[in-house]
Each structure stands twice: as C-alpha cells, then as structure tokens.
Design a protein around this motif. Structure first.
Motif, mmCIF file in Angstrom:
data_model
loop_
_atom_site.group_PDB
_atom_site.id
_atom_site.type_symbol
_atom_site.label_atom_id
_atom_site.label_comp_id
_atom_site.label_asym_id
_atom_site.label_seq_id
_atom_site.Cartn_x
_atom_site.Cartn_y
_atom_site.Cartn_z
ATOM 1 N N UNK A 195 -16.121 -6.999 -7.374
ATOM 2 C CA UNK A 195 -16.667 -7.107 -8.725
ATOM 3 C C UNK A 195 -15.546 -7.360 -9.736
ATOM 4 N N UNK A 196 -14.457 -6.610 -9.631
ATOM 5 C CA UNK A 196 -13.343 -6.777 -10.563
ATOM 6 C C UNK A 196 -12.741 -8.176 -10.429
ATOM 7 N N UNK A 197 -12.610 -8.649 -9.200
ATOM 8 C CA UNK A 197 -12.072 -9.999 -8.982
ATOM 9 C C UNK A 197 -12.986 -11.059 -9.578
ATOM 10 N N UNK A 198 -14.289 -10.855 -9.475
ATOM 11 C CA UNK A 198 -15.243 -11.816 -10.027
ATOM 12 C C UNK A 198 -15.190 -11.818 -11.550
ATOM 13 N N UNK A 199 -15.104 -10.648 -12.151
ATOM 14 C CA UNK A 199 -14.971 -10.576 -13.605
ATOM 15 C C UNK A 199 -13.706 -11.303 -14.046
ATOM 16 N N UNK A 200 -12.607 -11.087 -13.343
ATOM 17 C CA UNK A 200 -11.365 -11.767 -13.679
ATOM 18 C C UNK A 200 -11.534 -13.283 -13.589
ATOM 19 N N UNK A 201 -12.173 -13.739 -12.511
ATOM 20 C CA UNK A 201 -12.351 -15.178 -12.296
ATOM 21 C C UNK A 201 -13.215 -15.807 -13.385
ATOM 22 N N UNK A 202 -14.192 -15.069 -13.877
ATOM 23 C CA UNK A 202 -15.130 -15.610 -14.858
ATOM 24 C C UNK A 202 -14.681 -15.404 -16.305
ATOM 25 N N UNK A 203 -13.519 -14.784 -16.502
ATOM 26 C CA UNK A 203 -13.077 -14.431 -17.852
ATOM 27 C C UNK A 203 -11.963 -15.352 -18.335
ATOM 28 N N UNK A 204 -12.144 -15.894 -19.506
ATOM 29 C CA UNK A 204 -11.105 -16.689 -20.152
ATOM 30 C C UNK A 204 -10.266 -15.778 -21.043
ATOM 31 N N UNK A 205 -9.104 -16.251 -21.501
ATOM 32 C CA UNK A 205 -8.348 -15.475 -22.494
ATOM 33 C C UNK A 205 -9.223 -15.128 -23.703
ATOM 34 N N UNK A 206 -9.038 -13.902 -24.201
ATOM 35 C CA UNK A 206 -9.880 -13.402 -25.278
ATOM 36 C C UNK A 206 -11.008 -12.524 -24.792
ATOM 37 N N UNK A 207 -11.129 -12.401 -23.459
ATOM 38 C CA UNK A 207 -12.188 -11.565 -22.885
ATOM 39 C C UNK A 207 -11.748 -10.105 -22.832
ATOM 40 N N UNK A 208 -12.717 -9.213 -22.683
ATOM 41 C CA UNK A 208 -12.445 -7.777 -22.626
ATOM 42 C C UNK A 208 -13.376 -7.127 -21.608
ATOM 43 N N UNK A 209 -12.927 -6.014 -21.049
ATOM 44 C CA UNK A 209 -13.681 -5.301 -20.013
ATOM 45 C C UNK A 209 -13.491 -3.803 -20.192
ATOM 46 N N UNK A 210 -14.581 -3.053 -20.085
ATOM 47 C CA UNK A 210 -14.513 -1.593 -20.060
ATOM 48 C C UNK A 210 -15.331 -1.085 -18.887
ATOM 49 N N UNK A 211 -14.800 -0.073 -18.199
ATOM 50 C CA UNK A 211 -15.538 0.515 -17.085
ATOM 51 C C UNK A 211 -15.093 1.956 -16.874
#
Length: 297
Positions: A195-211
């Motif tokens: 899941x974390x790898x997929x979020x990274x792959x789908x995220x461009x600069x300027x993205x944010x993640x909280x978990x």
C-alpha cells in the motif's frame, strides 16, 4: 432513522465493526462541551446498524463517564485523532494546493461533508462495497450536502484498488492528499508495504500522507489492558484478534528513503497541544500508537 439489515451493512462484525466503534466515539466527542471535533452524522450510523443500536452516543449515557476505559478514554482518543487528521488534510490542501484527497479504508468517514474544502476539491472514499452502500443509505436519509465532490470507490484494499481509483477519476499527475486512518494495523505486513509503495508511485511532488501504526514488538503485552478488556466486554470487539500480529515494516523509513519528509508522533503530544485527550497510563494499549505525517517535496 434508517432501517437496515445487519447482513447488508458491511459493519456487522470483524474489522468492519470497528467503523461503528469510531462513529460512536465521534458522536460522543461531538456532544462534549470541550469537543475537539464535530461529526453530526456519526450518531446516525450508530443508530442505523443493529450491532451498535444500543451503544452510547453521549457521555452522559455512560454511567461511569470519563472513567469508562472504552467510552471515556478510548473515545476521547478517537476524538483527538479525528481533530489532528482533520487539521492535517485541510493544511495539506490549502498549503500545497492539492485538490484530490484519498481516504484509504474510508469506513464511515464524513470529511467530505464536515470540512470546509477549497473549491474544486474531490474526496475519493476507498472501501468495500458493502460499507460504502451502508454509508450511502444512512447519509441519504440524513440528506446532507457534501462540501467537496465525493467519489465512492468500492473495492477491497486487498484487490487492485489503484486501478479502481484511477477508474474513479483520480489523476496521478496531480498532487494528492492521502489518509489511512485506523487501517494499517489490520493489514498483513506485506499488504502495508504494498500500500505504501502504491501511494508513493501514485503521488507527485506536493502530495501528503498521514497514517497510524502500532510499534509494539508484541501486541499481546497489553492483552489485559483496561482499554482492550472494556472493548471486548462492553461491545464484543476483540481488537487484538483483529490486529495483524507479525512485526510491522518501517514504512516511515521507506518513505524517507524515497524522498518524502516524514515525522512520527505519539498521540500524547497532541493531547498536550490541545489541552485535552488521553495521557499515558500503566499497561497502556495506546503506548505503541504512532501518527505518521509525510510530505513529498
């Protein structure tokens, strides 16, 4: 209130039932005089599901009030978590200009209705079809107006949710804000890594993640904690039976290695910041809980 059958809700047992627990906690938080977060829809979910119809939605309905480990301390924890993550997503969309938000394991989250979103915001809610159908039924009866474009994405996170998200209109070329609230500790370690790898792959600069994660080397250390015992005894949810037991991956470290700026916090830091919320105690089931915030420069 909505009349619904338990087998149709997707929240009648297992991990799905924890969505009702969080909804009840948010309802209690909403009615506190010193409320940290407001969710006027949470009580509707609790009353609509047979599994939770008799649960309290106000602290005055709990005979021992804040002394109750479940409806006092644990519910206040969920209230604090709601406030902190509300602040995170709003700060992220306003400061970075991201207009698409993805709620992974959205459950009964109502941020699309509760928060004041910038114009053009889209909230993608990823969860099992049964859970989203129950949410839709309850919200349809309450007839609220969403403050952002709300896009349900009915897919199991163990399946190809990235394709389902893309099919829902998600744009991987635009910045996004991701939220995995109360999700990862139910997943096997390899599922978290994926899941974390997929979020990274789908995220461009300027993205944010909280978990949220749990860092205990052995969850069973707190098997007899007041919080876990009360949750099992009062509402029949044994959280330790639901949590994945294997060692957790260092997802924050992985994100940092791929260029994200990460920070890891205890919930108690935010208790001090807001002046209310749970504090550490002996045999504390919250001792290993961490909230992780990551930004992709």
């Amino acid at each position: 209130m909505v009349a619904t059958t338990q087998q149709d809700t997707g929240v009648d047992g297992g991990v799905g039932a924890t969505a009702l627990l969080v909804a009840a906690a948010r309802a209690i938080e909403t009615h506190r005089p010193d409320s940290l977060a407001q969710d006027d829809f949470a009580e509707h979910f609790v009353r609509a599901a047979p599994a939770s119809a008799g649960w309290p939605t106000r602290l005055q309905d709990v005979p021992d009030g804040d002394a109750n480990p479940l409806w006092g301390r644990f519910a206040r924890y969920f209230g604090l978590r709601t406030r902190v993550l509300d602040d995170f997503v709003l700060q992220a969309v306003h400061s970075a200009g991201a207009r698409q938000v993805v709620l992974l394991g959205a459950g009964l989250d109502t941020r699309a209705f509760r928060l004041d979103w910038p114009t053009g915001s889209v909230v993608h809610e990823v969860d099992r079809a049964e859970v989203l159908a129950f949410k839709h039924e309850v919200l349809s009866a309450a007839a609220p107006t969403a403050k952002a474009a709300r896009v349900p994405v009915p897919v199991d996170l163990r399946a190809d949710w990235a394709t389902a998200l893309a099919d829902s209109g998600f744009d991987s070329a635009a910045p996004s804000v991701w939220l995995a609230e109360g999700l990862l500790f139910y997943l096997p370690a390899d599922a978290e890594t994926s899941l974390i790898a997929t979020v990274d792959r789908l995220s461009t600069p300027g993205s944010a993640l909280a978990y949220e994660v749990k860092l205990e080397p052995d969850l069973m250390t707190y098997r007899d904690s007041p919080l876990y015992l009360a949750t099992t005894q009062q509402i029949g949810i044994d959280l330790l039976d639901l949590f994945a037991k294997e060692p957790r991956p260092d997802s924050a470290g992985t994100l940092a290695d791929t260029g994200w700026a990460t920070s890891v916090h205890t919930p108690f830091e935010f208790t001090h910041r807001h002046g209310r919320g749970p504090l550490p105690e002996p045999n504390d089931a919250l001792a290993g809980n961490r909230w992780v915030f990551a930004y992709k420069p």
